[in-house]
Design an enzyme around this catalytic site. Structure first.
Site, mmCIF file in Angstrom:
data_model
loop_
_atom_site.group_PDB
_atom_site.id
_atom_site.type_symbol
_atom_site.label_atom_id
_atom_site.label_comp_id
_atom_site.label_asym_id
_atom_site.label_seq_id
_atom_site.Cartn_x
_atom_site.Cartn_y
_atom_site.Cartn_z
ATOM 1 N N ASP A 7 0.854 -1.317 -0.066
ATOM 2 C CA ASP A 7 -0.138 -0.030 0.030
ATOM 3 C C ASP A 7 0.701 1.354 0.033
ATOM 4 O OD1 ASP A 7 -2.539 1.498 0.182
ATOM 5 O OD2 ASP A 7 -2.129 1.800 2.282
ATOM 6 N N SER A 8 0.373 2.380 -0.343
ATOM 7 C CA SER A 8 1.291 3.500 -0.283
ATOM 8 C C SER A 8 1.400 4.092 1.267
ATOM 9 C CB SER A 8 0.283 4.787 -0.977
ATOM 10 O OG SER A 8 -1.057 4.783 -0.654
ATOM 11 N N CYS A 70 -3.626 -0.953 -2.430
ATOM 12 C CA CYS A 70 -3.634 0.420 -2.681
ATOM 13 C C CYS A 70 -4.721 0.606 -4.013
ATOM 14 C CB CYS A 70 -2.281 1.163 -3.068
ATOM 15 S SG CYS A 70 -2.404 3.003 -3.566
HETATM 16 N N1 DGL Z 1 -4.011 3.784 -0.607
HETATM 17 C C1 DGL Z 1 -4.360 4.620 -1.395
HETATM 18 C C2 DGL Z 1 -5.547 4.385 -2.194
HETATM 19 O O1 DGL Z 1 -5.940 2.962 -1.642
HETATM 20 C C3 DGL Z 1 -4.702 6.061 -0.793
HETATM 21 C C4 DGL Z 1 -3.599 6.811 -0.312
HETATM 22 C C5 DGL Z 1 -3.019 7.647 -1.073
HETATM 23 O O2 DGL Z 1 -3.256 8.650 -1.802
HETATM 24 O O3 DGL Z 1 -1.757 7.330 -1.375
HETATM 25 O O4 DGL Z 1 -5.977 4.633 -3.052
#
Ligand code: DGL
Length: 262
Positions: A7-8, A70
């Protein structure tokens, strides 16, 4: 080989918990690219680069199955990764995203008007509308970018969440389902359910565990390559006091290691 979850940021811990609950015996390696969060406001080129850097790390750390938790990275990078990157870099590794399982879950019951909230990049890609229409062309989809949610969630600041959610959800008219199209939004699902009590709120933490179990059941050739010693390792590319507070709120006693992707 382990199951990798990318994930980010830290929102993907909620999805990882869902995997661990459904499939506790497997070995998990989590990577949150907190140094580059938020992805949702970045260009497609940047999102692709950061996602590839993170995937290389997970592959080189012996992950045989990787779930891009993500939504933004799934929207922008998954197709390239599956079609170009993986065949060249690690042909035996499987990479999955979160959008298709979420769309399938949304359409598992009769729906006619679906709302989607997600990051600006996910909304701009129209991936949810596209995938919903592939399965059910008649469904009416309204997509709304909600850029202020992730920064507040990542900094553990829920003080004004009711007002903000109220504001964003007032964009929807007579929807029957709302897709929370961002890894972080399971953490605000209760706010959404309070605001829209008659709407089916589709939250990825409630569906991804069963989807992964089903996938492994249907793919024994992948399942048989995965190790099962019940280990978990959680890595981020940058730690901060608020990030650690969010992490331990999600998984008490969590140990988070900072790693470098350079
Ligand atoms: N993890 C990102 C998503 O699911 C959201 C957070 C980000 O903008 O990095 O879209």
């Amino acid at each position: 080989m382990k199951i990798g979850v990318f994930d980010s940021g830290l929102g993907g811990l909620v999805i990882t918990q869902a995997f661990i609950k459904a499939l506790p015996d497997y070995d998990y390696l989590y990577l949150g690219d907190t140094a580059h969060l938020p992805y949702g406001e970045k260009t497609s080129g940047r999102i692709l680069k950061y996602t590839l850097d993170s995937l290389r790390y997970l592959i080189d750390s012996d992950c045989g199955l990787i779930i891009i938790a993500c939504n933004t990275a799934t929207s922008i990078a998954l197709r390239y990764i599956q079609q170009k990157f993986i065949p060249a870099y690690a042909p035996r590794v499987k990479v999955l995203g979160v959008v298709i399982p979420t769309v399938e879950a949304a359409l598992a019951q009769p729906v006619s008007r679906v709302g989607v909230i997600a990051t600006p990049a996910t909304i701009k890609s129209h991936i949810y509308a596209t995938e919903l229409h592939k399965i059910q062309p008649s469904v009416k989809v309204t997509e709304v970018a909600t850029p202020q949610l992730v920064p507040l969630i990542e900094s553990n600041n829920f003080q004004y969440m009711d007002n903000l959610v109220d504001d964003y959800l007032s964009n929807f008219d007579a929807i029957d389902s709302l897709i929370l199209g961002c890894t972080h939004y399971p953490l605000i699902k209760d706010y959404c359910r309070r605001r829209l009590p008659d709407v089916n709120i589709i939250s990825q933490d409630e569906l991804m565990g069963a989807k992964l179990a089903d996938y492994l059941h249907r793919h024994p050739e992948i399942d048989s390559q995965l190790s099962r010693q019940g280990t978990r390792r959680f890595c981020v590319t940058r730690t901060s006091p608020s990030a650690l507070a969010v992490a331990s709120r999600l998984i008490p006693d969590i140990e988070v290691a900072e790693i470098s992707l350079d």
